[in-house]
Design a protein around this motif. Structure first.
Motif, short mmCIF file in Angstrom:
data_model
loop_
_atom_site.label_atom_id
_atom_site.label_comp_id
_atom_site.label_asym_id
_atom_site.label_seq_id
_atom_site.Cartn_x
_atom_site.Cartn_y
_atom_site.Cartn_z
N ARG A 25 60.33 110.40 -57.57
CA ARG A 25 60.24 111.31 -58.72
C ARG A 25 60.12 110.55 -60.04
O ARG A 25 59.36 110.94 -60.93
N GLY A 26 60.86 109.47 -60.16
CA GLY A 26 60.82 108.71 -61.40
C GLY A 26 59.46 108.11 -61.67
O GLY A 26 58.94 108.17 -62.80
N LEU A 27 58.85 107.53 -60.64
CA LEU A 27 57.51 106.96 -60.81
C LEU A 27 56.50 108.05 -61.13
O LEU A 27 55.60 107.86 -61.96
N ARG A 28 56.66 109.20 -60.48
CA ARG A 28 55.72 110.30 -60.72
C ARG A 28 55.87 110.84 -62.14
O ARG A 28 54.88 111.17 -62.81
N GLU A 29 57.10 110.93 -62.64
CA GLU A 29 57.31 111.39 -64.01
C GLU A 29 56.69 110.42 -65.02
O GLU A 29 56.13 110.85 -66.03
N THR A 30 56.78 109.13 -64.72
CA THR A 30 56.12 108.15 -65.59
C THR A 30 54.61 108.37 -65.61
O THR A 30 53.99 108.37 -66.68
N ALA A 31 54.04 108.57 -64.43
CA ALA A 31 52.59 108.80 -64.33
C ALA A 31 52.17 110.05 -65.09
O ALA A 31 51.17 110.05 -65.83
N LEU A 32 52.95 111.11 -64.95
CA LEU A 32 52.63 112.37 -65.64
C LEU A 32 52.72 112.20 -67.15
O LEU A 32 51.88 112.73 -67.90
N ALA A 33 53.72 111.45 -67.61
CA ALA A 33 53.89 111.24 -69.05
C ALA A 33 52.73 110.44 -69.64
O ALA A 33 52.22 110.77 -70.72
N VAL A 34 52.30 109.39 -68.92
CA VAL A 34 51.18 108.58 -69.39
C VAL A 34 49.91 109.42 -69.45
O VAL A 34 49.15 109.38 -70.43
N ALA A 35 49.66 110.19 -68.40
CA ALA A 35 48.47 111.04 -68.36
C ALA A 35 48.49 112.06 -69.50
O ALA A 35 47.46 112.30 -70.15
N HIS A 36 49.65 112.65 -69.74
CA HIS A 36 49.77 113.66 -70.80
C HIS A 36 49.44 113.04 -72.16
O HIS A 36 48.72 113.66 -72.97
N ARG A 37 49.94 111.85 -72.43
CA ARG A 37 49.66 111.18 -73.72
C ARG A 37 48.18 110.91 -73.90
O ARG A 37 47.68 110.90 -75.02
N GLN A 38 47.48 110.68 -72.78
CA GLN A 38 46.06 110.38 -72.86
C GLN A 38 45.17 111.62 -72.77
O GLN A 38 43.95 111.52 -72.79
N GLY A 39 45.81 112.79 -72.66
CA GLY A 39 45.04 114.03 -72.58
C GLY A 39 44.33 114.21 -71.25
O GLY A 39 43.32 114.93 -71.18
N ILE A 40 44.86 113.56 -70.20
CA ILE A 40 44.27 113.67 -68.86
C ILE A 40 45.16 114.56 -68.01
O ILE A 40 46.38 114.35 -67.95
N GLU A 41 44.57 115.55 -67.36
CA GLU A 41 45.37 116.42 -66.50
C GLU A 41 45.61 115.73 -65.16
O GLU A 41 44.68 115.42 -64.43
N LEU A 42 46.87 115.47 -64.86
CA LEU A 42 47.27 114.89 -63.58
C LEU A 42 48.03 115.96 -62.83
O LEU A 42 49.16 116.31 -63.17
N HIS A 43 47.39 116.51 -61.81
CA HIS A 43 48.01 117.56 -61.02
C HIS A 43 49.09 116.96 -60.12
O HIS A 43 49.16 115.74 -59.92
N GLN A 44 49.92 117.82 -59.55
CA GLN A 44 50.86 117.42 -58.52
C GLN A 44 50.61 118.30 -57.30
O GLN A 44 50.30 119.49 -57.45
N MET A 78 60.77 100.33 -50.40
CA MET A 78 59.94 100.36 -51.60
C MET A 78 59.82 101.78 -52.14
O MET A 78 59.72 102.75 -51.37
N LYS A 79 59.82 101.91 -53.47
CA LYS A 79 59.51 103.18 -54.09
C LYS A 79 58.00 103.40 -54.03
O LYS A 79 57.23 102.44 -54.16
N VAL A 80 57.58 104.64 -53.86
CA VAL A 80 56.14 104.93 -53.70
C VAL A 80 55.65 105.94 -54.73
O VAL A 80 56.26 106.98 -54.95
N LEU A 81 54.53 105.59 -55.34
CA LEU A 81 53.74 106.52 -56.15
C LEU A 81 52.36 106.57 -55.52
O LEU A 81 51.81 105.52 -55.18
N ALA A 82 51.81 107.76 -55.34
CA ALA A 82 50.47 107.88 -54.75
C ALA A 82 49.64 108.85 -55.58
O ALA A 82 50.14 109.91 -55.99
N ILE A 83 48.38 108.48 -55.82
CA ILE A 83 47.47 109.31 -56.61
C ILE A 83 46.15 109.47 -55.87
O ILE A 83 45.56 108.50 -55.41
N SER A 84 45.72 110.72 -55.75
CA SER A 84 44.45 111.05 -55.11
C SER A 84 43.39 111.35 -56.15
O SER A 84 43.66 112.02 -57.16
#
Length: 270
Positions: free
Chosen positions: A158-177, A221-227
């Motif tokens: 969850r923590g890694l995913r929240e980081t990814a969502l925050a970065v995407a939001h700042r860049q104006g990119i929609e990152l779905h879940q 290992m903690k896992v973040l995955a993006i499709s």
């Protein structure tokens, strides 16, 4: 540690004695652009590493990059072996465990997938919140010890995913879940199968990632995955599905996706 794993680790340490990677990355189809963001990169071909696969799919370079993305030291696996190539769901075991031995505490997995959600058109990005192991095959079959009974709740951190969502939001990119469903492949799915997968609660479908997540979770290992959505799933559009089509669609957004991924990695706290 097996002899094969030990040899692979020793080779990587010999080639890059000062490398202390914190984040491991697996680049799937359409994600090769991340390599350009790795600074001071040392290239080690898979062919020089015991237990590493020979990349057998177009778009997979077949080498390890050791370097930096921002201040974060990384080890990037440029390409993976898929279970559909010869049925081996353990094909990525040695590469992932080797990077864990080098010090990687977080794993970032990427893939190309088909969208089951009309809101995720080709070119969209989705952070995995969970997965469905449809073939019910595991890279842990044949392993011993109580740690093979891996808890897969919150397999995607969850923590890694929240980081990814925050970065995407700042860049104006929609990152779905959403939920990724793994099919063995290599054939694409039928229209009837896609209807069934929707009933299962899947948002995207692909042919990788799940075995690697299981291996990584067992290794701690903690896992973040993006499709990266390269097509709508069978029956949801007029597209003719093929691997060439997948690569073509991925190529249109690979620069944006790879830049976002690089910025996410810069902020990951393993």
């Amino acid at each position: 540690m097996s002899t094969v794993l030990r040899t692979a680790v020793e080779t990587l340490r010999d080639r890059a004695p000062r490398a202390k990677p914190q984040v491991a990355v697996v680049l799937g189809s359409g994600w090769g652009g991340l390599a350009a963001h790795v600074e001071d990169a040392l290239h080690v071909p898979y062919t020089e590493l015991d237990g590493f696969p020979h990349a057998g799919v177009a778009g997979h370079a077949g080498e390890v990059l050791l370097g930096r993305i921002g201040t974060r030291e990384v080890a990037v696996l440029c390409g993976r072996k898929h279970a559909y190539e010869d049925g081996d769901v353990k094909a990525m075991k040695v590469p992932l465990l080797a990077l864990r031995e080098l010090g990687c505490k977080a794993l970032v997995l990427t893939n190309a997938a088909g969208s089951l959600d009309a809101r995720m058109a080709p070119g969209s990005l989705m952070a995995l919140s969970d997965h469905i192991n449809l073939p019910q095959r595991s890279p842990l079959v044949g392993e011993s010890g109580p740690d093979r009974f891996v808890d897969m709740v919150d397999a995607y951190d969850r923590g890694l995913r929240e980081t990814a969502l925050a970065v995407a939001h700042r860049q104006g990119i929609e990152l779905h879940q959403g939920v990724y469903l793994w099919c063995l492949g290599p054939q694409f799915e039928t229209v009837a199968e896609i209807r069934m997968f929707k009933q299962f609660g899947a948002d995207a479908v692909g042919m990788s990632t799940v075995p690697e997540t299981i291996l990584a979770r067992r290794a701690g290992m903690k896992v973040l995955a993006i499709s990266l959505m390269t097509n709508m799933a069978a029956g949801m559009s007029e597209e003719n599905l093929s691997h060439a089509h997948t690569l073509e669609q991925a190529g249109r957004v690979t620069a944006t996706a790879s830049r976002l991924l690089a910025d996410i990695i810069k902020e990951i706290a393993p």
